[in-house]
Each structure stands twice: as C-alpha cells, then as structure tokens.
Design a protein around this motif. Sequence first.
Motif, short mmCIF file in Angstrom:
data_model
loop_
_atom_site.label_atom_id
_atom_site.label_comp_id
_atom_site.label_asym_id
_atom_site.label_seq_id
_atom_site.Cartn_x
_atom_site.Cartn_y
_atom_site.Cartn_z
N MET A 136 -101.85 -2.70 43.02
CA MET A 136 -102.94 -1.88 42.46
C MET A 136 -103.85 -1.34 43.56
O MET A 136 -104.59 -0.38 43.33
CB MET A 136 -103.74 -2.69 41.44
CG MET A 136 -104.54 -3.86 41.98
SD MET A 136 -106.21 -3.42 42.47
CE MET A 136 -106.90 -5.03 42.89
N VAL A 137 -103.77 -1.91 44.77
CA VAL A 137 -104.55 -1.38 45.88
C VAL A 137 -104.03 -0.01 46.33
O VAL A 137 -104.81 0.86 46.73
CB VAL A 137 -104.53 -2.38 47.07
CG1 VAL A 137 -105.16 -1.75 48.31
CG2 VAL A 137 -105.26 -3.65 46.70
N VAL A 138 -102.71 0.20 46.20
CA VAL A 138 -102.09 1.41 46.75
C VAL A 138 -102.67 2.69 46.17
O VAL A 138 -103.09 3.58 46.91
CB VAL A 138 -100.55 1.35 46.57
CG1 VAL A 138 -99.91 2.65 47.02
CG2 VAL A 138 -99.98 0.17 47.36
N PRO A 139 -102.73 2.85 44.82
CA PRO A 139 -103.30 4.10 44.30
C PRO A 139 -104.79 4.25 44.56
O PRO A 139 -105.34 5.35 44.43
CB PRO A 139 -103.01 4.03 42.79
CG PRO A 139 -102.78 2.60 42.50
CD PRO A 139 -102.18 2.01 43.74
N ALA A 140 -105.46 3.16 44.93
CA ALA A 140 -106.90 3.22 45.18
C ALA A 140 -107.24 3.64 46.60
O ALA A 140 -108.41 3.95 46.89
CB ALA A 140 -107.53 1.85 44.90
N VAL A 141 -106.27 3.67 47.50
CA VAL A 141 -106.55 3.95 48.91
C VAL A 141 -107.27 5.29 49.14
O VAL A 141 -108.25 5.35 49.88
CB VAL A 141 -105.25 3.86 49.75
CG1 VAL A 141 -105.45 4.44 51.14
CG2 VAL A 141 -104.80 2.41 49.84
N PRO A 142 -106.82 6.40 48.51
CA PRO A 142 -107.56 7.66 48.73
C PRO A 142 -109.03 7.59 48.30
O PRO A 142 -109.89 8.14 48.96
CB PRO A 142 -106.77 8.66 47.88
CG PRO A 142 -105.41 8.08 47.76
CD PRO A 142 -105.62 6.61 47.70
N ILE B 90 -92.51 -6.88 37.46
CA ILE B 90 -93.54 -6.62 36.46
C ILE B 90 -94.92 -6.52 37.09
O ILE B 90 -95.77 -5.75 36.66
CB ILE B 90 -93.50 -7.69 35.34
CG1 ILE B 90 -94.34 -7.23 34.14
CG2 ILE B 90 -93.94 -9.04 35.85
CD1 ILE B 90 -94.12 -8.07 32.91
N GLY B 91 -95.16 -7.30 38.16
CA GLY B 91 -96.44 -7.21 38.85
C GLY B 91 -96.63 -5.84 39.49
O GLY B 91 -97.72 -5.26 39.44
N THR B 92 -95.55 -5.33 40.08
CA THR B 92 -95.61 -4.01 40.69
C THR B 92 -95.85 -2.94 39.62
O THR B 92 -96.64 -2.01 39.82
CB THR B 92 -94.30 -3.71 41.44
OG1 THR B 92 -94.12 -4.69 42.47
CG2 THR B 92 -94.33 -2.33 42.08
N ALA B 93 -95.18 -3.07 38.48
CA ALA B 93 -95.36 -2.10 37.40
C ALA B 93 -96.81 -2.11 36.91
O ALA B 93 -97.41 -1.05 36.71
CB ALA B 93 -94.41 -2.42 36.25
N LEU B 94 -97.36 -3.30 36.71
CA LEU B 94 -98.76 -3.39 36.26
C LEU B 94 -99.70 -2.80 37.30
O LEU B 94 -100.67 -2.11 36.97
CB LEU B 94 -99.12 -4.85 35.99
CG LEU B 94 -98.48 -5.49 34.75
CD1 LEU B 94 -98.76 -6.99 34.72
CD2 LEU B 94 -99.00 -4.83 33.48
N GLY C 289 -103.30 -0.76 37.24
CA GLY C 289 -104.21 -0.65 38.38
C GLY C 289 -104.68 0.76 38.61
O GLY C 289 -105.86 1.01 38.91
N ALA C 290 -103.78 1.73 38.45
CA ALA C 290 -104.15 3.13 38.65
C ALA C 290 -105.18 3.58 37.62
O ALA C 290 -106.14 4.30 37.94
CB ALA C 290 -102.91 4.02 38.57
N PHE C 291 -105.02 3.13 36.36
CA PHE C 291 -106.00 3.48 35.32
C PHE C 291 -107.37 2.86 35.61
O PHE C 291 -108.40 3.51 35.45
CB PHE C 291 -105.50 3.02 33.95
CG PHE C 291 -104.56 3.98 33.29
CD1 PHE C 291 -105.01 5.19 32.80
CD2 PHE C 291 -103.21 3.68 33.17
CE1 PHE C 291 -104.14 6.10 32.20
CE2 PHE C 291 -102.33 4.57 32.57
CZ PHE C 291 -102.80 5.78 32.08
#
Length: 477
Positions: free
Chosen positions: A25-31, A141-145, A150-152
Amino acid sequence: MDRKARETLIILISVSLLINYVETMVVPAVPKIQQDFATTETLVAWVTSAFTIVGAVVSPVFGKLGDLYGKRRVYLLSMVFYTFAVVMAGFSPNIYFLIAARAIQGLGFAMFPLSLAIITDILPPEMIATAQGIISGTMGIGTALGLVVGAFIDQDLGWQYAFHIAFVISLILLFAAVKLVPETGVRKKAMIDYVGFGTLTAGVTLILIYLTQESSWGWFSPQSLSLLIPGMVFLGFFGWYEQRVKNPVIELRLLKIRNVMVANIAGLISGIMILALFYGIIYYTQLPHPFGLGLDIISAGLTLAPSTLVMFVVGPILGRMINRVGPKPIIAVGSLVMMLGFYLLIVNRATPLDVTMDTVVGMLGLLCLMIPIVNMISVSLPPEDRGVGIGMNTLIRNIGSAVGPVITTSIMPSYQGAFVLPFDGTYMVEILPSSTAFDLIFTVGIGMAILNLLISLTVKNYRFQAKPTKEVVVEAK
C-alpha cells in the motif's frame, strides 16, 4: 493438527498478510508523499528502499538469533519493532523521519522467515508444505489489498491514515501473538559472531544501496563504485572469516547440501523475475496510448489483483502436491508456466483483460517456484539451523528483488519513442519507453525462467507420505 498449532498458524498467517499489505500500500502513495514533503524522486524512493534493504539484512541475522535464543522471542521482538515503526510512519513530520521509520519497519520483515521456521518446528512433516503454501500465498492477497484498498485509502483519506489503520491491526496482532505463539524449544547453543554480523550487514547494505541507486547514479559512477567496492570487500572478508570462526553467523558448510544450494540459486533468480514482472506491468499499464494502456494507479493495481488472489487459493494446493510428488517436478512446471506468462505478455497485452490473464499465468508459475524453494530449505536443514537458513534464503531472494527493478529501469531508457500531444496551442513531445523495451524486459524474464528450469534438474527430490498410524515416511530420490 491440534488446536494450539491451528491458533499459531492463524496468527502467523495474519501477520504475514499484514506485512504484505502494508508494504504494497506504500507504493501507490509514493507520488503523494513526494508532493506532501516537496522532495525529489530520488529521496522519496528511499521510502520503499529503506524497508527492502533493512529487511534483507536482518532476515539471516534475526534467523540466527532465533536459533540461539528461541524463535518465539525473536519473532515477538521483530513484531514490536514493526508495530512501533508503523505508528511512527503515520505521524512523520518530514521525509527523513518517514525514511527512518520505514527502515525500522524493515526489522519486522524478519517475521516472515521466522514464521516459516516456527511452523516447521511445530507441525508434523506432512503438513509443513501446505502451511508454507498458505503463508507464501499471503503475499498474493496482501499485495492485492495493498494495491487496491491501500490505493483507495491513500486517495480518499491520505497515506497517513493507511499507516494509522495498519498500526491498530498490528497492535491487535501483537497481543494475540504474545498469547498464542509458542516457543518451539529448538535452540542452538553457540556464541554470537559479532564480526560476522557486522561484515555481513555492512556488505549487504552497501551492495543493495548500489543496486537501488543504479538508475540515478549509473553502474560505474564514482558514487556507485564507492558503495560497490567496499561492499564486495566486506562480503569477501565475511566469506573468508566465516570458514575460520568457531560459531559463524552462517555456516557455509550448509551450502554443501545440494537442495540448500539449489534453493538459494533458484530463489535469487525468482526474486529477479517477480520484480521484473511487477515493474514491467505497472509501468506498461500506466503509460499513455499507444505506449501503454493509459490506466490510473487504482486501475493498474486492479490488473494485478486477480493474480495475487489466485496465489492465496493455489498456495495450499501446491503445498499438498509437494508431499505427493516432491519439489522437483513442481519447480520444473513452474519454470515452464513462467515462460508462458512472459511470452503472453509479449504477444498479448492490448487490453487490461489481456494483461490480467497473462499476469495470472505468470504468478501461478512464480508460486510453483516459491513454495518448493522454501520447503527445500526447511526440510534439508537441521532444526537448529532452520531460522538462519530460511533467513539467508530470504536475503538472497531480496537481493534478486533489488536486481529486478534495475534490469527494468535500465532497459526502458534504452528503447524509447516520442509521444506528441497538443499543449496550449502548440505541441509537446515526451520521450517514453517503447513497445520494444517491454518486449525485451519480458524476454529477459523468459531467459531467467529457462535458467531456473535447468537448475530444477539438479534438485534431489523427496516426498512425504503419511500412513494411517500417523507415521511419516520420507522418500528421497
């Protein structure tokens, strides 16, 4: 499986699920983090790199400490560090504080290899592969969540709330682990090799920083060489010293066990493949037409979500299959399926559905590699060396995971095309990775899968058969 073992397995699965969720969930938050702290792309990249590097380094170190002082004790210590660091990250006042918090979170990554060692100690042999398959499947499943939920959260509430929510869950699981995770009783009496710990930590840290900064600094720039050369010196000294010290951090003699050596080599290659796959797909899906699919972050994450969910379902099934046929044929089949997945990404990626189906194939192949690799390490090592052995395999896979993005980001700038778009009454030209770049990335993946197929031929196969009397027979071939 008795009640105590079931409760322990549920806790270990839940914690592994949480770790994979938080780290994705950190990945989409980086920008957004970069924007909030008004920092550079190079510096914000350390939000993910700090966790990866520290997690890679501590896996064999904490594994060794678990062998010496008890896996439960070190597992809980790692969980305390992780929980503390998650709450720190949510209240970060600046980018440097956040990077430090993420580095401390890396200490919690040791929970994954320790959990695999714990279940190997407490479960009967014929159930170990299935349990390992379930825990390995939590990555899916953790990656999918992380990619979707996480992105939402990042988009609607802010990345800070993603960490706040994760802290509450971490705290609940910490209390549950204190109550339910047992001490296995398998310990090794030895002194701590501080010189070995220090040189291994220094060498791996420098090498991983070198790999993560390659795209910014270049392979042979002065900054890169200032990391690479001393890193190689530290690791060279570590290898020389460990063969002479009485109580080494990692007993290199264990690498003489055929399946341990094979599992580590296959783990390195698998680490390269998974990150090359993820990075290639994430970049391709978000690039504008005709270079990519032109998806937003959440939609790009959704293309990967089905494949990661399939991993959670298929993991336990593969674990049971290992008991029946052994790891050798599963690794061979996994390599062939990975080849097919990468090939489909070359010839069939025109729509998001195409990419989703291709990724499902690729991730199934990857799962057929991951679970046998972990099982081979667990089964082949003596109980008193399982913690450090699984930790070392995790370290090697993480090094491969650091190499994967380097390969991807090195290929993309070499094959580019011009993207022309209207802007304020004129035209603007942007240089983007071309279709050839992604073809080459996925072709490299095919090459890695072929190499893993050849390596699978050297596996010494074994099977577990449970008799009605609950006696377990191990058949080696």
